[in-house]
Design an enzyme around this catalytic site. Structure first.
Site, PDB file in Angstrom:
ATOM      1  N   VAL A 105      30.087  37.781  33.446  1.00  0.00           N
ATOM      2  CA  VAL A 105      31.320  38.165  32.753  1.00  0.00           C
ATOM      3  C   VAL A 105      32.562  37.844  33.585  1.00  0.00           C
ATOM      4  CG1 VAL A 105      30.302  39.916  31.252  1.00  0.00           C
ATOM      5  CG2 VAL A 105      31.025  40.551  33.570  1.00  0.00           C
ATOM      6  N   CYS A 106      32.393  36.947  34.567  1.00  0.00           N
ATOM      7  CA  CYS A 106      33.535  36.499  35.367  1.00  0.00           C
ATOM      8  C   CYS A 106      33.918  35.089  34.934  1.00  0.00           C
ATOM      9  CB  CYS A 106      33.186  36.506  36.852  1.00  0.00           C
ATOM     10  SG  CYS A 106      34.599  36.126  37.901  1.00  0.00           S
ATOM     11  N   ILE A 107      35.195  34.869  34.683  1.00  0.00           N
ATOM     12  CA  ILE A 107      35.656  33.548  34.240  1.00  0.00           C
ATOM     13  C   ILE A 107      36.673  32.964  35.221  1.00  0.00           C
ATOM     14  CG2 ILE A 107      35.130  33.845  31.789  1.00  0.00           C
ATOM     15  CD1 ILE A 107      38.028  34.710  31.342  1.00  0.00           C
TER      16      ILE A 107
END
Length: 327
Positions: free
Chosen positions: A175-177
């Protein structure tokens, strides 16, 4: 400049088995020592609001697992330390690097936690170095974990400042962009970055992000990690703090990044996103399965404990270990 560094990630690597020397996988020892303490597994549920809360932290500590409480409910941290110590449990909290955190750290002198994690997205920063030094001055017995970083230079600087362990991984999480929003990070080559950083490290490395399967834990240890921080595999449990959502009769749990607008409460410098994960049973079952799979890994490594994983050979297979399949 860095074109000579081998670039690979978890799905590109297969470890090569050695002769098994134990008669049962249950004989394999998965315990790990961090600082003065021994823990059952070399895994840490990510210090994120949809992964851990005080109830889960207490459960993990009582059962002999390491944990790091998140820093997003600042006022609850001091009472949390007190409550854990009253039960004879270790206290492990997170701090940021804002000015108010310096006063907070100083206020802990009377009841210092055993572990403090300095938790910011780009840990190779003067602000982190200054906070490490402050904690070590005010709370010299507290074990300090600092991160996150992605280069050997960063590891050396944080260690030299006094960090007892460093957290490696910038943007590889589910969930890290960061890698998309900024163009920077270790997404897509997290395992190679871990290997690169571990060669420079004199103290423990915690691999953070990019773990998608239990086998990735063994691979992390092979390439230099002492422990592994995991988000998505620990999200979505019945006990998980993430909000429960029902879609077409199915139950899901929210899981979002620490730099998402859902965490921040505003759409500013967003480097995280929110996803829904199917609810997947109890946390204790996942921990048991992780331990059993890691015991199997140790048996394939031809050893009796985690150290055996550090010495196995490997091959780079470039995205082919799934052979068109998915787990």
């Amino acid at each position: 400049m860095f074109n000579d560094i081998p670039v690979f990630d978890y799905e590109d690597i297969q470890l090569i088995p050695n002769k098994c020397i134990i008669t049962s996988r249950s004989q394999a020892d998965t315990s790990v020592t961090l600082g003065k303490y021994q823990f059952k597994l070399p895994v840490i549920p990510a210090n994120m609001q949809t992964i851990i809360d005080e109830t889960i932290a207490e459960q993990l500590a009582k059962e002999g697992y390491f944990y790091i409480m998140h820093r997003f409910d600042e006022d609850s941290r001091k009472p949390f330390i007190k409550r854990m110590h009253e039960q004879g449990l270790i206290a492990s909290i997170s701090v940021g690097v804002k000015a108010c955190e310096y006063d907070f750290v100083t206020s802990l002198k009377e009841d210092a936690p055993e572990f403090i994690t300095i938790d910011i997205a780009h840990g190779h920063a003067n602000s982190v170095i200054d906070m490490i030094k402050h904690i070590k001055t005010e709370l010299p017995e507290t074990f300090v974990i600092a991160g996150n970083v992605g280069t050997p230079e960063a590891v050396r600087e944080l260690e030299n400042a006094g960090a007892d362990a460093t957290k490696v991984g910038i943007g590889p999480g589910k969930v890290c962009i960061t890698k998309v929003k900024t163009g920077f990070g270790t997404g897509g080559w997290q395992l190679a970055a871990l290997r690169w950083c571990a060669k420079a490290a004199r103290k423990p490395i915690i691999a953070d992000g990019g773990i998608r399967t239990h086998g990735d834990i063994a691979k992390s240890i092979r390439f230099g990690a002492s422990m592994v921080m995991i988000g998505s595999l620990f999200a979505g449990h019945i006990e998980s703090p993430g909000k429960t959502v029902e879609v077409d009769g199915e139950t899901f749990k929210e899981y979002y990044g620490s730099a998402s607008e859902y965490q921040k409460g505003e759409h500013k410098n967003v480097e995280g996103k929110k996803i829904l994960l199917p609810t997947k049973g109890h946390l204790s079952d996942t921990l048991t399965e992780m331990q059993q799979d890691l015991q199997s890994s140790i048996s394939y490594a031809g050893g009796k404990d985690l150290d055996s994983l550090r010495h196995v050979d490997y091959v780079i297979v470039k995205n082919s270990i799934w052979n068109g399949d998915s787990i």
